[in-house]
Design a protein around this motif. Structure first.
Motif, mmCIF file in Angstrom:
data_model
loop_
_atom_site.group_PDB
_atom_site.id
_atom_site.type_symbol
_atom_site.label_atom_id
_atom_site.label_comp_id
_atom_site.label_asym_id
_atom_site.label_seq_id
_atom_site.Cartn_x
_atom_site.Cartn_y
_atom_site.Cartn_z
ATOM 1 N N ILE A 1 -53.896 -68.992 85.311
ATOM 2 C CA ILE A 1 -53.749 -70.439 85.657
ATOM 3 C C ILE A 1 -52.685 -71.382 85.025
ATOM 4 N N GLU A 2 -52.450 -71.198 83.887
ATOM 5 C CA GLU A 2 -51.570 -71.780 83.014
ATOM 6 C C GLU A 2 -50.179 -70.831 82.812
ATOM 7 N N SER A 3 -49.561 -70.056 83.856
ATOM 8 C CA SER A 3 -48.682 -69.179 83.467
ATOM 9 C C SER A 3 -47.199 -70.107 83.757
ATOM 10 N N SER A 4 -46.294 -69.333 82.979
ATOM 11 C CA SER A 4 -44.814 -69.774 82.966
ATOM 12 C C SER A 4 -43.932 -68.735 82.758
ATOM 13 N N SER A 5 -42.879 -68.939 82.575
ATOM 14 C CA SER A 5 -41.835 -67.909 82.306
ATOM 15 C C SER A 5 -42.020 -66.942 80.928
ATOM 16 N N LEU A 6 -42.831 -67.731 80.150
ATOM 17 C CA LEU A 6 -43.063 -67.008 78.714
ATOM 18 C C LEU A 6 -44.331 -66.561 78.766
ATOM 19 N N THR A 7 -45.110 -66.391 79.976
ATOM 20 C CA THR A 7 -46.415 -65.653 79.755
ATOM 21 C C THR A 7 -46.125 -64.072 80.063
ATOM 22 N N PRO A 8 -46.598 -63.074 79.392
ATOM 23 C CA PRO A 8 -46.174 -61.934 79.480
ATOM 24 C C PRO A 8 -46.776 -61.224 80.834
ATOM 25 N N LEU A 9 -45.980 -60.379 81.286
ATOM 26 C CA LEU A 9 -46.554 -59.440 82.625
ATOM 27 C C LEU A 9 -47.939 -59.145 82.741
ATOM 28 N N SER A 10 -48.205 -58.579 81.433
ATOM 29 C CA SER A 10 -49.346 -57.583 81.049
ATOM 30 C C SER A 10 -50.653 -58.523 81.547
ATOM 31 N N ALA A 11 -50.349 -59.869 81.394
ATOM 32 C CA ALA A 11 -51.555 -60.982 81.691
ATOM 33 C C ALA A 11 -51.995 -61.088 82.980
ATOM 34 N N SER A 12 -51.363 -60.769 83.813
ATOM 35 C CA SER A 12 -51.295 -60.541 85.621
ATOM 36 C C SER A 12 -52.094 -59.334 85.813
ATOM 37 N N PHE A 13 -52.912 -59.435 86.831
ATOM 38 C CA PHE A 13 -53.501 -58.041 87.277
ATOM 39 C C PHE A 13 -53.752 -58.396 88.821
ATOM 40 N N ALA A 14 -54.283 -57.070 89.344
ATOM 41 C CA ALA A 14 -54.499 -57.352 90.861
ATOM 42 C C ALA A 14 -55.918 -56.650 91.183
ATOM 43 N N VAL A 15 -56.449 -57.209 92.265
ATOM 44 C CA VAL A 15 -57.853 -56.626 92.523
ATOM 45 C C VAL A 15 -57.703 -55.858 93.927
ATOM 46 N N VAL A 16 -58.030 -54.650 93.877
ATOM 47 C CA VAL A 16 -57.633 -54.100 95.246
ATOM 48 C C VAL A 16 -59.225 -53.672 95.841
ATOM 49 N N THR A 17 -59.255 -53.809 97.147
ATOM 50 C CA THR A 17 -60.353 -53.652 97.746
ATOM 51 C C THR A 17 -60.208 -52.398 98.680
ATOM 52 N N ILE A 18 -61.012 -51.352 98.977
ATOM 53 C CA ILE A 18 -60.954 -50.039 99.446
ATOM 54 C C ILE A 18 -62.212 -49.966 100.225
ATOM 55 N N VAL A 19 -62.040 -49.929 101.588
ATOM 56 C CA VAL A 19 -62.991 -49.488 102.471
ATOM 57 C C VAL A 19 -63.238 -48.007 102.757
ATOM 58 N N PRO A 20 -64.426 -47.519 102.424
ATOM 59 C CA PRO A 20 -64.796 -46.027 102.856
ATOM 60 C C PRO A 20 -64.735 -45.772 104.320
ATOM 61 N N ASP A 21 -64.373 -44.754 104.470
ATOM 62 C CA ASP A 21 -64.513 -44.109 105.973
ATOM 63 C C ASP A 21 -66.012 -43.941 106.530
ATOM 64 N N ALA A 22 -66.699 -43.189 105.317
ATOM 65 C CA ALA A 22 -68.073 -43.086 105.385
ATOM 66 C C ALA A 22 -68.842 -44.314 104.721
ATOM 67 N N PRO A 23 -69.812 -45.052 105.098
ATOM 68 C CA PRO A 23 -70.343 -46.179 104.592
ATOM 69 C C PRO A 23 -71.086 -45.678 103.243
ATOM 70 N N LEU A 24 -70.891 -46.699 102.287
ATOM 71 C CA LEU A 24 -71.477 -46.520 101.041
ATOM 72 C C LEU A 24 -72.798 -47.104 101.226
ATOM 73 N N PRO A 25 -73.802 -46.722 100.614
ATOM 74 C CA PRO A 25 -75.072 -47.183 100.309
ATOM 75 C C PRO A 25 -74.966 -48.429 99.842
ATOM 76 N N ILE A 26 -75.588 -49.657 100.385
ATOM 77 C CA ILE A 26 -75.561 -50.981 99.975
ATOM 78 C C ILE A 26 -76.247 -50.987 98.661
ATOM 79 N N ALA A 27 -77.320 -50.222 98.614
ATOM 80 C CA ALA A 27 -77.882 -50.180 97.077
ATOM 81 C C ALA A 27 -77.244 -49.917 96.051
ATOM 82 N N ASN A 28 -75.678 -49.123 96.265
ATOM 83 C CA ASN A 28 -75.185 -48.767 95.058
ATOM 84 C C ASN A 28 -74.343 -49.851 94.682
#
Length: 394
Positions: free
Chosen positions: A326-353
């Motif tokens: 939230i308080e990022s600037s030009s001095l904030t290291p790149l390693s502090a950033s991250f990404a969340v990847v969402t993957i949809v399966p071709d065959a449904p995953l059990p919702i209980a999992n």
């Protein structure tokens, strides 16, 4: 007193003389005193060698090829020795009586004696009787070299077998080469185009139950995976004023997680339970460092491996959300950033999992990377809830 040593011609069959010298057309000829006896007459050798001799003053005519017995007498200082053998006429001049002969039947011992005498004459060595006896007794010859084996023409079956062996060896080498090339190519592909991380099963339909006020948390003793209906009491919050406030379910769901221990002090708005609808969608969520997610795009194919023994599922990347502090600037290291990847399966995953760990491999190789102009599938718009669990790199 002069002694005479007489050495008769050996009865053994004539040996085969093997010439090992580079030039073996003729022997060295010597003009040394040797007396030759034949036809009851004594003749002084004009010259001689280990192969034959020539004499002058022969009165009895001889024809080319005639064979007769001769005796060679070698006069030495205190004794002389003689050698009985046969001679074959090679040329005869009736006008001068000069005749040349060769020795057709010399034994190994005869040849050794003649060569010994030649070497002794040339070097000036004094020859005694013991030397002659030693030369006669020893074997100075080696077996002739065997001719090389004659190659046997290959039969049709032999040629077929030889060709089959060559083809089999070539095919085997080719398979080994292909296997090695495939292994190297697979390793390069995995290192370059595959992003491998651990993730969790999540759902965009998850509902997070939050504390309505600050106080002490008292659970309703609900178990994970337990079904709840609307208005089912999940927990109570005891406020500072001593009044208990109930926290109830708002859907037909099951309890996905209860992260707050009994008796914990909670603040207002803090998550006290996670409810998952039975008919909700289950997806895989992976949190990646921003550097690893640089090449990941919506539409990339990915494999999802659960740890319950079910086969690996394939799916597609739906969304890549890149986050920065939230308080990022030009001095904030790149390693502090991250990404969340969402993957949809071709065959449904059990919702209980929902909440269980998964192993995800994202394949970032696309045809557009090779200039073939095929774009990835578009991302599917869907609401994103803040219920994702943090994951760690493999």
């Amino acid at each position: 007193m002069s002694q005479t040593i007489k050495l008769g011609r050996a009865a053994a069959p004539a040996p085969r003389v093997v010439h090992e010298a580079e030039t073996h057309r003729q022997h060295i000829r010597l003009r040394l005193p040797v007396d030759i006896y034949f036809d009851g007459e004594k003749h002084a050798a004009a010259d001689w060698s280990v192969a034959g001799f020539s004499v002058d003053g022969v009165r009895k005519p001889r024809r080319l090829g005639d064979t007769f017995n001769v005796r060679l007498s070698f006069p030495l200082e205190t004794y002389s020795f003689s050698l009985d053998t046969q001679a074959e006429v090679r040329f005869f001049d009736a006008a001068t009586g000069r005749m040349g002969c060769r020795f057709p039947r010399l034994s190994h011992g005869d040849l050794s004696l003649l060569r010994f005498m030649v070497d002794a004459y040339i070097s000036g060595e004094v020859v005694n009787a013991g030397d002659l006896l030693e030369v006669v007794q020893r074997d100075s010859f080696v077996a002739p070299r065997k001719p090389p084996p004659v190659p046997v023409p290959a039969t049709l079956g032999g040629r077929v077998a030889r060709t089959a062996r060559r083809v089999t060896a070539g095919v085997a080498l080719g398979l080994v080469g292909l296997g090695l090339a495939g292994y190297v190519g697979y390793a390069v592909y995995q290192r370059t185009f595959v992003v491998t991380y651990a993730g969790t099963v999540s759902s965009p339909d998850v509902q997070l139950v939050r504390a309505p006020k600050a106080g002490v948390f008292h659970s309703a003793n609900l178990r994970v995976q337990q079904d709840v209906t609307p208005q089912t009491v999940i927990a109570t919050i005891e406020g500072a004023d001593g009044i208990d406030t109930s926290v109830a379910s708002t859907c037909d769901c099951f309890v996905g997680a209860a992260p707050i221990p009994e008796g914990s002090v909670v603040s207002r708005g803090e998550v006290v339970a996670m409810l998952v609808p039975r008919g909700g969608e289950a997806v895989a969520s992976v949190r990646l460092p921003i550097e690893s997610a640089r090449n990941v795009e919506a539409g990339d194919r990915a494999s999802i491996e659960t740890f319950d023994g079910t086969p690996i599922r394939w799916g597609s990347v739906r969304r890549v959300e890149r986050h920065a502090p939230i308080e990022s600037s030009s001095l904030t290291p790149l390693s502090a950033s991250f990404a969340v990847v969402t993957i949809v399966p071709d065959a449904p995953l059990p919702i209980a999992n929902v909440g269980e760990p998964v192993d995800v491999r994202i394949h970032t190789a696309r045809l557009t990377a090779f200039g073939l102009g095929v774009a990835p599938r578009e991302a599917v718009a869907a609401p994103v809830h803040s219920a994702s669990l943090q994951t760690s790199a493999r």
